[in-house]
Design a protein around this motif. Structure first.
Motif, PDB file in Angstrom:
ATOM      1  N   ASP A   8       0.867  -1.175   0.000  1.00  0.00           N
ATOM      2  CA  ASP A   8       0.000   0.000   0.000  1.00  0.00           C
ATOM      3  C   ASP A   8       0.911   1.234   0.000  1.00  0.00           C
ATOM      4  O   ASP A   8       2.130   1.107  -0.145  1.00  0.00           O
ATOM      5  CB  ASP A   8      -0.987  -0.014   1.170  1.00  0.00           C
ATOM      6  N   HIS A   9       0.316   2.401   0.177  1.00  0.00           N
ATOM      7  CA  HIS A   9       1.077   3.649   0.135  1.00  0.00           C
ATOM      8  C   HIS A   9       2.182   3.693   1.192  1.00  0.00           C
ATOM      9  O   HIS A   9       3.248   4.231   0.949  1.00  0.00           O
ATOM     10  CB  HIS A   9       0.134   4.847   0.280  1.00  0.00           C
ATOM     11  N   THR A  12       5.423   1.639  -0.136  1.00  0.00           N
ATOM     12  CA  THR A  12       6.007   1.864  -1.465  1.00  0.00           C
ATOM     13  C   THR A  12       7.517   2.018  -1.436  1.00  0.00           C
ATOM     14  O   THR A  12       8.233   1.356  -2.193  1.00  0.00           O
ATOM     15  CB  THR A  12       5.365   3.096  -2.139  1.00  0.00           C
ATOM     16  N   THR A  34       1.012  -0.942  -5.082  1.00  0.00           N
ATOM     17  CA  THR A  34       0.876   0.336  -5.722  1.00  0.00           C
ATOM     18  C   THR A  34       2.261   0.890  -6.039  1.00  0.00           C
ATOM     19  O   THR A  34       3.265   0.367  -5.556  1.00  0.00           O
ATOM     20  CB  THR A  34       0.039   1.291  -4.860  1.00  0.00           C
ATOM     21  N   GLU A  38       0.327   7.710  -2.715  1.00  0.00           N
ATOM     22  CA  GLU A  38      -1.039   8.206  -2.588  1.00  0.00           C
ATOM     23  C   GLU A  38      -1.868   7.171  -1.818  1.00  0.00           C
ATOM     24  O   GLU A  38      -1.739   5.974  -2.060  1.00  0.00           O
ATOM     25  CB  GLU A  38      -1.658   8.449  -3.972  1.00  0.00           C
ATOM     26  N   SER A  39      -2.722   7.634  -0.939  1.00  0.00           N
ATOM     27  CA  SER A  39      -3.557   6.738  -0.139  1.00  0.00           C
ATOM     28  C   SER A  39      -4.322   5.768  -1.046  1.00  0.00           C
ATOM     29  O   SER A  39      -4.850   6.166  -2.091  1.00  0.00           O
ATOM     30  CB  SER A  39      -4.540   7.558   0.691  1.00  0.00           C
ATOM     31  N   CYS A  40      -4.343   4.501  -0.656  1.00  0.00           N
ATOM     32  CA  CYS A  40      -4.990   3.477  -1.474  1.00  0.00           C
ATOM     33  C   CYS A  40      -5.498   2.354  -0.575  1.00  0.00           C
ATOM     34  O   CYS A  40      -5.221   2.323   0.621  1.00  0.00           O
ATOM     35  CB  CYS A  40      -4.010   2.923  -2.508  1.00  0.00           C
ATOM     36  N   ASP A  41      -6.217   1.436  -1.166  1.00  0.00           N
ATOM     37  CA  ASP A  41      -6.728   0.276  -0.446  1.00  0.00           C
ATOM     38  C   ASP A  41      -5.809  -0.911  -0.689  1.00  0.00           C
ATOM     39  O   ASP A  41      -5.651  -1.367  -1.828  1.00  0.00           O
ATOM     40  CB  ASP A  41      -8.151  -0.066  -0.896  1.00  0.00           C
ATOM     41  N   ASP A  44      -6.592  -4.025  -2.975  1.00  0.00           N
ATOM     42  CA  ASP A  44      -6.554  -3.902  -4.431  1.00  0.00           C
ATOM     43  C   ASP A  44      -5.251  -4.449  -5.014  1.00  0.00           C
ATOM     44  O   ASP A  44      -5.206  -4.812  -6.200  1.00  0.00           O
ATOM     45  CB  ASP A  44      -6.719  -2.438  -4.855  1.00  0.00           C
ATOM     46  N   PHE A  45      -4.210  -4.527  -4.212  1.00  0.00           N
ATOM     47  CA  PHE A  45      -2.900  -4.970  -4.680  1.00  0.00           C
ATOM     48  C   PHE A  45      -2.514  -6.338  -4.108  1.00  0.00           C
ATOM     49  O   PHE A  45      -1.929  -7.159  -4.804  1.00  0.00           O
ATOM     50  CB  PHE A  45      -1.850  -3.906  -4.342  1.00  0.00           C
ATOM     51  N   ASP A  65       3.083  -3.333   3.959  1.00  0.00           N
ATOM     52  CA  ASP A  65       2.130  -2.278   4.287  1.00  0.00           C
ATOM     53  C   ASP A  65       2.595  -1.589   5.558  1.00  0.00           C
ATOM     54  O   ASP A  65       3.742  -1.747   5.950  1.00  0.00           O
ATOM     55  CB  ASP A  65       0.699  -2.821   4.378  1.00  0.00           C
TER      56      ASP A  65
END
Length: 153
Positions: A8-9, A12, A34, A38-41, A44-45, A65
């Motif tokens: 996640d963000h 990274t 990701t 940028e903030s993300c869920d 999704d990854f 994460d």
């Protein structure tokens, strides 16, 4: 070895450092993102990366994460994924030796880059123990997985 990576963000920056190391060691990395901060869920990854592990498209996964537990919770919902959160090399060694984990989860907000790299090195170079008691324990976990988790198609 072919390794899925997801983050996640919060993960990274650390993922990119670990990815560069893995590639320098000759591993093939499949990066599920990701790719920025940028903030993300996370799901999704981590979900597509976990599915790649479960389907045998990659040999193992490394997910990063904020604290590692979100990735492990997602991955361990998938049949054939055995994710362990490791915060030091000793835990990474045991996660491979005792459970034959195929996914390593790291918390980028919990540990620094140098210790994360040692965790990765330990986890990648440690084999599962082959003594009967360890094999039996791993097989029991796999039987639970097969009985209660839906097979990935």
């Amino acid at each position: 070895m072919k390794i899925a990576m997801a983050n996640d963000h919060a993960g990274t920056r650390m993922k990119n450092e670990i990815k560069a190391y893995l590639e320098s060691q000759g591993h093939e990395v499949v990066d599920f993102g990701t790719y920025d901060e940028e903030s993300c869920d996370l799901s999704d990854f981590v979900l597509p990366a976990s599915l790649a592990v479960a389907k045998g498209e990659v040999d193992r996964g490394i997910f990063i994460d904020g604290v590692g537990y979100g990735s492990a919770l997602i991955a361990n919902k998938i049949n054939g994924c055995y994710a362990a959160v490791c915060q030091d090399p000793f835990c990474a060694k045991l996660a491979r030796e005792h459970t034959d984990s195929n996914i390593l989860c790291i918390g980028a907000k919990i540990i620094g880059g140098m210790i994360a790299m040692e965790i990765v090195k330990t986890w990648l170079t440690t084999d599962a123990l082959t003594a009967e008691k360890y094999v039996n324990r791993v097989n029991k976990v796999k039987a639970i997985n097969d009985q209660y988790c839906v097979k990935v198609k």
